[in-house]
Design an enzyme around this catalytic site. Structure first.
Site, PDB file in Angstrom:
ATOM      1  N   GLU A   1      46.929  41.403  90.582  1.00 29.63           N
ATOM      2  CA  GLU A   1      48.294  41.214  91.060  1.00 29.63           C
ATOM      3  C   GLU A   1      49.354  41.136  89.970  1.00 29.63           C
ATOM      4  O   GLU A   1      50.019  40.101  89.801  1.00 29.63           O
ATOM      5  CB  GLU A   1      48.361  39.959  91.949  1.00 29.63           C
ATOM      6  CG  GLU A   1      47.383  39.986  93.114  1.00 29.63           C
ATOM      7  CD  GLU A   1      47.492  38.758  94.032  1.00 29.63           C
ATOM      8  OE1 GLU A   1      48.187  37.799  93.671  1.00 29.63           O
ATOM      9  OE2 GLU A   1      46.895  38.776  95.117  1.00 29.63           O
TER      10      GLU A   1
ATOM     11  N   GLU B   1      40.991  41.099  98.296  1.00 33.06           N
ATOM     12  CA  GLU B   1      41.334  39.771  98.835  1.00 33.06           C
ATOM     13  C   GLU B   1      41.965  39.935 100.202  1.00 33.06           C
ATOM     14  O   GLU B   1      42.836  40.780 100.396  1.00 33.06           O
ATOM     15  CB  GLU B   1      42.370  39.031  97.964  1.00 33.06           C
ATOM     16  CG  GLU B   1      41.854  38.518  96.672  1.00 33.06           C
ATOM     17  CD  GLU B   1      42.921  37.744  95.870  1.00 33.06           C
ATOM     18  OE1 GLU B   1      43.863  37.185  96.481  1.00 33.06           O
ATOM     19  OE2 GLU B   1      42.785  37.721  94.645  1.00 33.06           O
TER      20      GLU B   1
HETATM   21  O1  IFM Z   1      44.968  32.202  95.631  1.00 34.11           O
HETATM   22  C1  IFM Z   1      45.631  33.409  95.493  1.00 34.11           C
HETATM   23  C2  IFM Z   1      44.912  34.301  94.516  1.00 34.11           C
HETATM   24  O2  IFM Z   1      44.751  33.707  93.282  1.00 34.11           O
HETATM   25  C3  IFM Z   1      45.671  35.580  94.330  1.00 34.11           C
HETATM   26  N1  IFM Z   1      45.984  36.196  95.579  1.00 34.11           N
HETATM   27  C4  IFM Z   1      46.566  35.381  96.605  1.00 34.11           C
HETATM   28  C5  IFM Z   1      45.739  34.127  96.805  1.00 34.11           C
HETATM   29  C6  IFM Z   1      46.377  33.263  97.900  1.00 34.11           C
HETATM   30  O3  IFM Z   1      47.663  32.894  97.547  1.00 34.11           O
END
Ligand code: IFM
Length: 447
Positions: free
Chosen positions: A167, A353
């Site tokens: 990210e 994710e």
């Molecule tokens: O916890 C975070 C993660 O570290 C990165 N992506 C989003 C998740 C939820 O906010």
């Protein structure tokens, strides 16, 4: 794939975590401080005043955590390496004990039949590199490539899947643009330069990781959010296009097209980053896969007072929202995957994710009945399976997260895990969603 909701035989189901959010052991065995150690130890930065000093104590409990994953039947585990655990100063002498930890973890996963998916950077920059400007300093991109060399030499015989960054938009904007994350700076110019250096560092580390043997597959993970206009008006549609440029295209275009989007370049005016000759050709070397982190969509309206992109987020009254106040919008996952397939001819995709924070409680009988999370996951799995039916090359799905953990500036107030963690005892309890996920994996279809 014939039956709806059934996944291809080689589909990979996994869970994801990151180093700072779960490991703890913040100054054990020679680990150096990271920017998140500094940030969380600064009063007022984390809502509940907590830190990642102990977190889920995974540094000590990793064997038990592998057992948990084995019990769930996951086929892949996405985790990140703490750069300052391996290189306490960010460069220079390697901390062998730190590297040994990941070596053992990888061996343990392999023995359990779980494929390691390793992220190099999930936000915990060595503090000593922040002291020279962090990601605003171009040299840090080269230190990152050296760090990649250290990892690939030590783990490359067993790790097949590497992700350079997690990210970059979040690192740049939340960390350097708005200051809600470490290092806590508030400069749009810095954020744009940081974005570029993160992408450059990806480009520099890419060949290093590709060379690490074992037919390694190398990618990058982006947080992507399809953007929809609040109304059909031309102004709102233009606003949606700008927001999409800001969130999505600013990262996708350099990687897949080899250029920054022209409309955004002119919108950013004199804030645009310094880019050197050759940078974009490094950044656009074809990745083996793209990691997609999807949580929600973005709905925007035109707003001349709305900052850089002149947009304003709009709440959808009829929608359900999670504890993060993120709209639940499973259809957005399908739209996003189709768009990546159509506009970017994206290679293999993994959902690296997806998950949700809800208020979870342990019932008297010791169970954690997180029906809303179960429903959230089920609806998103259905959209993923639709996209596969429509020819998207989606090869795997990692649920965020294996267990409740340190949710950055929210500390321990948001629970994303499918496994509940009692932070006072470190006891882990499988939530109902985890038990259901085990069944999904077993049957390889949405049950
Ligand atoms: O916890 C975070 C993660 O570290 C990165 N992506 C989003 C998740 C939820 O906010």
């Amino acid at each position: 794939m014939s039956e709806a909701g059934r996944f291809p035989d080689d589909f990979l189901w996994g869970v994801a975590t990151s180093a700072y959010q779960i490991e703890g052991a913040w100054k054990e065995d020679g680990k150096g401080p990271s920017i998140w150690d500094t940030f969380s130890h600064t009063a007022g930065k984390i809502v509940d005043g907590s830190t990642g000093d102990v977190a889920c104590d995974h540094y000590h409990l990793w064997r038990q955590d592998i057992e948990l994953m084995k019990d769930l039947g996951v086929q892949g585990y996405r985790f990140s390496v703490s750069w300052p655990r391996v290189l306490p100063d960010g460069f220079g002498p390697v901390n062998e004990k730190g590297l040994d930890f990941y070596d053992r973890l990888v061996d343990g996963l392999k023995e359990a039949g779980i494929e390691p998916f390793v992220t190099l950077y999930h936000w915990d920059l060595p503090q000593s590199l922040q002291d020279i400007g962090g990601w605003t300093n171009r040299s840090v991109a080269y230190y990152f490539a050296d760090y990649a060399t250290v990892l690939s030499r030590r783990l490359g015989d067993r790790v097949r899947f590497w992700m350079t960054h997690n990210e970059p938009w979040v690192v740049a904007w939340i960390g350097y643009g708005w200051g809600h994350h470490a290092p806590g700076l508030t400069s749009a110019r810095a954020a744009l330069q940081v974005s570029h250096h993160l992408l450059l560092s990806h480009g520099l580390a890419f060949p290093v990781l590709k060379d690490s043997g074992n037919q390694s597959k190398v990618g990058i993970v982006l947080n992507l959010s399809p953007v929809y206009p609040a109304t059909e008006s031309e102004q709102d549609q233009e606003a949606a296009r700008r927001q999409d440029g800001f969130l999505n295209r600013w990262y996708l275009d350099p990687i897949f097209v080899g250029a920054y989007p022209a409309d955004m370049w002119s919108l950013f005016g004199n804030l645009v980053p310094k880019v050197e000759a050759g940078d974009l050709s490094l950044i656009s070397k074809p990745v083996d896969f793209l990691g997609v982190n999807y949580y929600s969509r973005s709905v925007v309206a035109d707003d001349p007072a709305g900052g850089l992109t002149k947009t304003r987020s709009v709440r959808v009254p009829e929608s359900e929202y999670t504890e993060m106040d993120w709209e639940i919008y499973p259809q957005g996952l399908y739209d996003l995957l189709m768009r990546l397939h159509r506009d970017y001819r994206a290679p293999t995709l993994y959902i690296t994710e997806n998950g949700a924070a809800f208020k979870d409680e342990v019932a008297e009988d010791g169970s954690v009945r997180d029906e809303r999370r179960l429903r959230f996951l089920r609806e998103h799995f259905v959209q993923a399976s639709r996209a596969i039916q429509d020819k998207v090359r989606l090869k795997g799905y990692f649920v965020w997260s294996l267990m409740d953990n340190f949710e950055w500036a929210f500390g321990y107030t948001k629970r994303f895990g499918i496994v509940y963690v009692d932070f006072s005892t470190q006891k882990r309890i499988l939530k109902e969603s985890a038990k259901w996920f085990r069944q999904v994996i077993k049957e390889n279809r949405v049950v």
